[in-house]
Design a protein around this motif. Structure first.
Motif, PDB file in Angstrom:
ATOM      1  N   SER A 328      -1.400   5.103   9.777  1.00  0.00           N
ATOM      2  CA  SER A 328      -1.597   5.521   8.669  1.00  0.00           C
ATOM      3  C   SER A 328      -2.369   4.374   7.794  1.00  0.00           C
ATOM      4  N   VAL A 329      -2.882   4.356   6.804  1.00  0.00           N
ATOM      5  CA  VAL A 329      -3.255   3.423   5.812  1.00  0.00           C
ATOM      6  C   VAL A 329      -3.062   3.908   4.436  1.00  0.00           C
ATOM      7  N   ASP A 330      -2.682   3.126   3.588  1.00  0.00           N
ATOM      8  CA  ASP A 330      -2.165   3.375   2.087  1.00  0.00           C
ATOM      9  C   ASP A 330      -3.010   4.814   1.772  1.00  0.00           C
ATOM     10  N   PRO A 331      -2.349   5.808   0.996  1.00  0.00           N
ATOM     11  CA  PRO A 331      -1.162   5.788   0.637  1.00  0.00           C
ATOM     12  C   PRO A 331      -0.029   6.079   1.565  1.00  0.00           C
ATOM     13  N   PHE A 332       1.118   5.662   1.373  1.00  0.00           N
ATOM     14  CA  PHE A 332       2.482   5.811   2.140  1.00  0.00           C
ATOM     15  C   PHE A 332       2.834   7.307   2.124  1.00  0.00           C
ATOM     16  N   SER A 363      -0.578  -1.389   4.885  1.00  0.00           N
ATOM     17  CA  SER A 363      -0.649  -1.457   3.684  1.00  0.00           C
ATOM     18  C   SER A 363      -1.755  -2.486   3.302  1.00  0.00           C
ATOM     19  N   VAL A 364      -2.611  -1.843   2.520  1.00  0.00           N
ATOM     20  CA  VAL A 364      -3.908  -2.975   2.302  1.00  0.00           C
ATOM     21  C   VAL A 364      -4.054  -3.271   1.006  1.00  0.00           C
ATOM     22  N   THR A 365      -3.043  -2.854   0.100  1.00  0.00           N
ATOM     23  CA  THR A 365      -3.068  -3.211  -1.329  1.00  0.00           C
ATOM     24  C   THR A 365      -2.048  -4.451  -1.475  1.00  0.00           C
ATOM     25  N   GLU A 366      -1.633  -4.646  -2.679  1.00  0.00           N
ATOM     26  CA  GLU A 366      -0.776  -5.666  -2.881  1.00  0.00           C
ATOM     27  C   GLU A 366       0.736  -5.282  -2.161  1.00  0.00           C
ATOM     28  N   ILE A 397       6.878   0.951  11.721  1.00  0.00           N
ATOM     29  CA  ILE A 397       6.373  -0.396  11.659  1.00  0.00           C
ATOM     30  C   ILE A 397       5.653  -0.530  10.434  1.00  0.00           C
ATOM     31  N   ARG A 398       5.890  -1.417   9.509  1.00  0.00           N
ATOM     32  CA  ARG A 398       5.144  -1.597   8.525  1.00  0.00           C
ATOM     33  C   ARG A 398       4.233  -2.906   8.506  1.00  0.00           C
ATOM     34  N   LEU A 399       2.926  -2.714   8.329  1.00  0.00           N
ATOM     35  CA  LEU A 399       2.260  -3.867   8.263  1.00  0.00           C
ATOM     36  C   LEU A 399       1.561  -4.164   7.117  1.00  0.00           C
ATOM     37  N   HIS A 400       1.338  -5.522   6.436  1.00  0.00           N
ATOM     38  CA  HIS A 400       0.764  -5.523   5.412  1.00  0.00           C
ATOM     39  C   HIS A 400      -0.395  -6.543   5.618  1.00  0.00           C
ATOM     40  N   GLN A 401      -1.615  -6.199   5.316  1.00  0.00           N
ATOM     41  CA  GLN A 401      -2.950  -6.729   5.709  1.00  0.00           C
ATOM     42  C   GLN A 401      -3.899  -6.207   4.508  1.00  0.00           C
ATOM     43  N   PRO A 402      -3.918  -7.238   3.375  1.00  0.00           N
ATOM     44  CA  PRO A 402      -4.871  -6.956   2.238  1.00  0.00           C
ATOM     45  C   PRO A 402      -6.301  -7.037   2.986  1.00  0.00           C
TER      46      PRO A 402
END
Ligand SMILES: Nc1ccn([C@@H]2O[C@H](COP(=O)(O)OP(=O)(O)OP(=O)(O)O)[C@@H](O)[C@H]2O)c(=O)n1
Ligand SMILES: O=C(CO)[C@H](O)[C@H](O)COP(=O)(O)O
Length: 435
Positions: A328-332, A363-366, A397-402
């Motif tokens: 999934s991609v934002d929103p959580f 997560s693609v936002t800040e 697993i949470r990924l953060h990739q703006p």
């Protein structure tokens, strides 16, 4: 465990993942059914002396669930089985009731055991005749199965039940592992049996209700005390020659401590390395799924499919056997994963094949704040605890990739991304962040 299994004769343990079309057509088979009432007696009243452990083997935990619960589930999930009588020593009644409640067993009737296996089985059979539950019919066939043989599948139960109805009695057999010899009282060889002519008698066994009742009514105290074979009672006291059916090696009985380790590794083995990626159809999730598919491919993992959702027949087929990576991609949004858990539960999968869900959220936002992350994690821990009771193992697993540039489906994944994904994928899921 049977030690004579050649490579070709390796047990076809119930596995999570089907191999292509053959398994698919199995699923499409209308399903096995019997048109007569069948109930089960699981003797579980022993102490497990030969394991050398304090806890009777049937109550030993495997991945957080007692062995007996796996065996019960193997029967409960068979739609044509009505009642599962579990016979336990009086002092373990409370423990068994607790297991029933914790793992939500629905067809179980608990009955007090006796001092020997035959006495316990006899109590279980008698209880079937005394059932007062409105939906309970007197069974036509009673299947008897040791509680400490958790790996039994519906196909084989079907064979035993139908043969028992036709013949009065039926039982599983396996080739002998070693030659059987008779010894003199001084400890010398008296004679040996021609191994090819003999078979090991295993479980399950099936009897018409009338045959097993009559056998226990007529048998002697000596049978109750020293006997080890229900088929023998049917022959001696009812004149019923049991139909013998070659069973799979998976029917072995947990007897020694080493068998507990073997059982655990079989249960773990059913956690397949393959999975189905669910994208929800979102472009960013599809791109991430494609990267993952490449990473898994590079690891030579057997099967990793991508699907937008689990709608229709294909969805049902996947829910029946597969593990899942929900991307999934934002929103959580935990409700998407909750819906997957509900769908898996509705499918009533075998406990021997625990379903694994890995939720990979991008997560693609800040970067989310610490407090937001804590709230989200708490919600997921709750979800994972509930899922675990249904034998669904949920990991996150949470990924953060703006920047999503690397993950466009047409782009080749950058080496660094691929390597870090490989590391995630290669890790034991248990070592990942367990939500
Ligand atoms: N009085 C007894 C003895 C045995 N059993 C059950 O019969 C099955 C097969 O027996 P076995 O493997 O011999 O179990 P135990 O008697 O517990 O083991 P041990 O002989 O090592 O003590 C087991 O599920 C066991 O719980 C039973 O219901 N009542
Ligand atoms: O295979 C069996 C019957 O045919 C039983 O499982 C076996 O007899 C149980 O015996 P024991 O309690 O001595 O292990």
């Amino acid at each position: 465990m049977q030690s004579d299994d050649s490579e070709q004769d390796r047990p076809a343990y119930p596995r999570v993942f089907p191999t292509g079309e053959a398994r698919k057509s199995d699923h499409l088979k209308a399903g096995l059914c019997v048109d007569f009432p069948v109930s089960v007696v699981l003797p579980a009243g022993g102490t497990g002396e030969r394991t050398g452990l304090q806890t009777p083997k049937q109550f030993c935990p495997f991945l957080g669930r007692p062995l007996i619960s796996y065996t019960v589930e193997s029967f409960e999930r068979v739609s044509w089985i009505q009642t599962v009588v579990v016979v336990v020593a009086k002092e373990n009644t409370g423990l068994m009731m607790d297991i029933i409640q914790r793992f939500q067993h629905k067809k179980v009737l608990v009955v007090p055991g006796g001092s020997t296996r035959h006495r316990s089985i006899c109590n279980g059979v008698a209880a079937l005749g005394e059932q007062r539950r409105p939906a309970a019919h007197k069974p036509k066939v009673v299947i008897i199965h040791d509680a400490v043989r958790p790996f039994v599948d519906e196909d084989f139960l079907h064979k035993i039940a139908t043969a028992a109805k036709e013949q009065g009695a039926a039982g599983a057999i396996r080739p002998l592992v070693s030659t059987v010899i008779a010894t003199t009282s001084e400890g010398y060889l008296d004679h040996s049996l021609e191994r090819a002519k003999y078979r090991a008698s295993e479980m399950p066994q099936g009897f018409t209700y009338d045959v097993i009742c009559e056998a226990y009514q007529k048998c002697t105290e000596s049978d109750f005390e020293f006997g080890t074979e229900c088929l023998h009672l049917a022959l001696q006291y009812c004149g019923t020659n049991a139909k013998l059916i070659d069973g799979p090696p998976t029917l072995w009985k947990v007897t020694y401590k080493r068998d507990l380790a073997a059982a655990e590794s079989i249960i773990k083995e059913t956690l397949s390395q393959s999975a189905c990626l669910i994208t929800g159809g979102l472009e960013a999730a599809v791109a991430l799924a494609n990267v993952l598919q490449k990473a898994f491919g590079a690891l030579d993992m057997t099967e990793l499919n991508v699907t937008p959702d689990l709608m229709g027949d294909n969805g049902r087929y996947l829910l029946e056997d597969w593990n899942f990576i929900k991307v999934s991609v934002d929103p959580f949004c935990p409700s998407e994963v909750e819906a997957l858990i509900v769908a898996l539960e509705a499918e009533n999968r075998a406990l021997l094949n625990p379903a694994v869900i890995i939720w990979m959220h991008l997560s693609v936002t800040e970067e989310p704040s610490t407090s937001r992350r804590a709230t989200e994690s708490a919600a997921l821990i709750d979800l994972a605890s509930t899922a675990k009771l249904r034998n669904i193992l949920l990991y996150g697993i949470r990924l953060h990739q703006p920047e999503l540039v690397l993950w466009e489906s047409s782009a080749k994944p950058d080496k660094l991304t691929l390597r870090s994904l490989n590391q995630i994928c290669a890790g034991n899921p248990r070592q990942m962040l367990n939500i």
